[in-house]
Motif scaffolding. Structure first.
Motif, PDB file in Angstrom:
ATOM      1  N   ALA A 110       0.831  -1.206   0.000  1.00 19.37           N
ATOM      2  CA  ALA A 110       0.000   0.000   0.000  1.00 19.37           C
ATOM      3  C   ALA A 110       0.864   1.254   0.000  1.00 19.37           C
ATOM      4  O   ALA A 110       0.597   2.216  -0.737  1.00 19.37           O
ATOM      5  CB  ALA A 110      -0.928  -0.003   1.210  1.00 19.37           C
ATOM      6  N   ALA A 111       1.903   1.249   0.818  1.00 15.85           N
ATOM      7  CA  ALA A 111       2.790   2.410   0.901  1.00 15.85           C
ATOM      8  C   ALA A 111       3.450   2.690  -0.446  1.00 15.85           C
ATOM      9  O   ALA A 111       3.520   3.840  -0.892  1.00 15.85           O
ATOM     10  CB  ALA A 111       3.848   2.180   1.973  1.00 15.85           C
ATOM     11  N   LEU A 112       3.922   1.642  -1.120  1.00 17.29           N
ATOM     12  CA  LEU A 112       4.584   1.814  -2.414  1.00 17.29           C
ATOM     13  C   LEU A 112       3.611   2.245  -3.504  1.00 17.29           C
ATOM     14  O   LEU A 112       4.022   2.817  -4.515  1.00 17.29           O
ATOM     15  CB  LEU A 112       5.268   0.508  -2.830  1.00 17.29           C
ATOM     16  CG  LEU A 112       6.502   0.114  -2.019  1.00 17.29           C
ATOM     17  CD1 LEU A 112       7.017  -1.245  -2.476  1.00 17.29           C
ATOM     18  CD2 LEU A 112       7.600   1.165  -2.144  1.00 17.29           C
ATOM     19  N   LEU A 113       2.331   1.990  -3.296  1.00 17.26           N
ATOM     20  CA  LEU A 113       1.319   2.401  -4.267  1.00 17.26           C
ATOM     21  C   LEU A 113       0.871   3.848  -4.046  1.00 17.26           C
ATOM     22  O   LEU A 113       0.015   4.352  -4.762  1.00 17.26           O
ATOM     23  CB  LEU A 113       0.111   1.458  -4.191  1.00 17.26           C
ATOM     24  CG  LEU A 113       0.353   0.056  -4.759  1.00 17.26           C
ATOM     25  CD1 LEU A 113      -0.790  -0.873  -4.404  1.00 17.26           C
ATOM     26  CD2 LEU A 113       0.549   0.116  -6.270  1.00 17.26           C
ATOM     27  N   GLY A 114       1.447   4.495  -3.040  1.00 16.29           N
ATOM     28  CA  GLY A 114       1.141   5.899  -2.811  1.00 16.29           C
ATOM     29  C   GLY A 114       0.012   6.152  -1.839  1.00 16.29           C
ATOM     30  O   GLY A 114      -0.513   7.270  -1.765  1.00 16.29           O
ATOM     31  N   THR A 115      -0.361   5.142  -1.076  1.00 18.74           N
ATOM     32  CA  THR A 115      -1.434   5.288  -0.097  1.00 18.74           C
ATOM     33  C   THR A 115      -0.853   5.539   1.293  1.00 18.74           C
ATOM     34  O   THR A 115       0.001   4.771   1.743  1.00 18.74           O
ATOM     35  CB  THR A 115      -2.306   4.017  -0.061  1.00 18.74           C
ATOM     36  OG1 THR A 115      -2.907   3.833  -1.349  1.00 18.74           O
ATOM     37  CG2 THR A 115      -3.397   4.129   0.990  1.00 18.74           C
ATOM     38  N   PRO A 116      -1.281   6.604   1.973  1.00 22.39           N
ATOM     39  CA  PRO A 116      -0.820   6.830   3.349  1.00 22.39           C
ATOM     40  C   PRO A 116      -1.062   5.573   4.183  1.00 22.39           C
ATOM     41  O   PRO A 116      -2.175   5.039   4.194  1.00 22.39           O
ATOM     42  CB  PRO A 116      -1.689   8.002   3.816  1.00 22.39           C
ATOM     43  CG  PRO A 116      -1.990   8.754   2.550  1.00 22.39           C
ATOM     44  CD  PRO A 116      -2.181   7.679   1.507  1.00 22.39           C
ATOM     45  N   THR A 117      -0.021   5.120   4.862  1.00 25.68           N
ATOM     46  CA  THR A 117      -0.062   3.795   5.484  1.00 25.68           C
ATOM     47  C   THR A 117       0.376   3.795   6.942  1.00 25.68           C
ATOM     48  O   THR A 117       1.388   4.399   7.294  1.00 25.68           O
ATOM     49  CB  THR A 117       0.847   2.823   4.692  1.00 25.68           C
ATOM     50  OG1 THR A 117       0.330   2.680   3.359  1.00 25.68           O
ATOM     51  CG2 THR A 117       0.913   1.457   5.357  1.00 25.68           C
ATOM     52  N   ILE A 118      -0.404   3.081   7.749  1.00 28.78           N
ATOM     53  CA  ILE A 118      -0.026   2.813   9.136  1.00 28.78           C
ATOM     54  C   ILE A 118       0.257   1.319   9.239  1.00 28.78           C
ATOM     55  O   ILE A 118      -0.628   0.492   8.990  1.00 28.78           O
ATOM     56  CB  ILE A 118      -1.148   3.198  10.122  1.00 28.78           C
ATOM     57  CG1 ILE A 118      -1.453   4.694  10.029  1.00 28.78           C
ATOM     58  CG2 ILE A 118      -0.748   2.822  11.556  1.00 28.78           C
ATOM     59  CD1 ILE A 118      -2.663   5.125  10.848  1.00 28.78           C
TER      60      ILE A 118
END
Length: 232
Positions: A110-118
Motif C-alpha cells: 500500500a505504501a509503495l502504491l502511494g497510499t498513506p499507510t499505518i
C-alpha cells in the motif's frame, strides 16, 4: 524490496474497474488488513485484538468509509465492513484507497502504491513491536513511506488515522512524492534479477562463475537497473 518486482511504475497500472466491487460511491475509503498470525515466524506475536478492531472501525467510520480485509474470521458486527474484492484486484483497491492500516506485508504494498499507510506491528512476548526488527517494514518506516505503531496501542492508531483522514488529499500528494523519490533511487528488481540469472547461467556454462567479471559488467552500465519512473 521484493514488492518493487511487481509494483514499480514499469509494471503496475491501476485498474479503475475495481471500484465496482467497492460500495462507497464517490466517497473516499480506508482499508484495514488483519493477519491471522498463523505462520511459524508469527509464533508468540500478538496482533490487534477483536475489541481493538471494533473500536478502530467505529471511530474511523465517523470520518471515512471503512473496509476490512481479514485472514481471520470476523465477528458478525464487523461482517458488513468486509472488502469483497477479487484477489487479483487487491492492489488496485489499495491504490485507490485514502488510507491503509494493516498488520501484514500488504502495508508495504500500500505504501509503495502511494497510499498513506499505518503499519500495525504485532508485539512479541516482551511487548516489543516486531516490525522494527523486520528489514523491509523498518525500511518503509525510516524512509517516511509508512508509520509503525504497536498493535497494543489502538488509541495511537486511531489518532494517527484521523490525522491522515482530515488531511487526506495533502497526505496522498505527499505520500506520492515520497514514493517517487524512493522509486527514483531504487533499482528495477525484475530487470536486475533477469540480468543476474542470464549472467550467472552464461558464466557457469563456461565452467565457473567469475565474480570479478560479473561486477565489471555491472559497472559498465550502472544506470540500466534503475526504475524509469515516468510519474516523477
Amino acid at each position: 524490496l521484493q514488492e518493487l518486482i511487481y509494483l514499480s511504475p514499469s509494471y503496475f497500472s491501476p485498474d479503475p474497474t475495481v471500484m465496482k466491487y467497492i460500495d462507497c460511491g464517490k466517497e473516499d475509503f480506508a482499508v484495514i488488513r488483519l493477519s491471522a498470525l498463523g505462520m511459524s515466524h508469527d509464533t508468540l506475536l500478538r496482533g490487534l485484538s477483536i475489541k481493538s478492531v471494533i473500536k478502530l472501525v467505529k471511530e474511523l467510520n465517523n470520518y471515512i468509509k471503512v473496509f476490512i480485509s481479514s485472514e481471520k474470521r470476523l465477528p458478525e458486527e464487523l461482517s458488513k465492513f468486509n472488502l469483497n474484492v477479487p484477489p487479483y484486484l487487491i492492489h488496485d483497491a489499495l491504490y485507490y484507497s485514502s488510507l491503509f492500516i494493516g498488520e501484514t506485508a500488504m502495508a508495504v504494498e500500500a505504501a509503495l502504491l502511494g497510499t498513506p499507510t499505518i503499519q500495525v506491528s504485532p508485539v512479541d512476548f516482551r511487548g516489543t513491536p516486531y516490525f522494527y526488527r523486520y528489514g523491509y517494514f523498518r525500511l518503509c518506516h525510516t524512509r517516511g513511506l509508512s508509520k509503525i505503531l504497536p498493535s497494543t496501542n489502538v488509541d495511537a492508531i486511531i489518532e494517527e488515522a484521523i490525522r491522515i483522514i482530515r488531511n487526506k488529499h495533502t497526505e496522498k500528494k505527499e505520500q506520492l512524492k515520497r514514493v517517487n523519490n524512493f522509486m527514483n533511487n531504487s533499482i528495477d528488481v525484475a530487470t536486475f534479477g533477469a540480468w543476474f540469472i542470464d549472467q550467472f547461467h552464461n558464466m557457469v556454462s563456461k565452467g565457473k562463475f567469475d565474480w570479478e567479471k560479473f561486477y565489471l559488467s555491472m559497472e559498465k552500465s550502472p544506470n540500466r537497473f534503475y526504475i524509469k519512473n515516468e510519474k516523477s
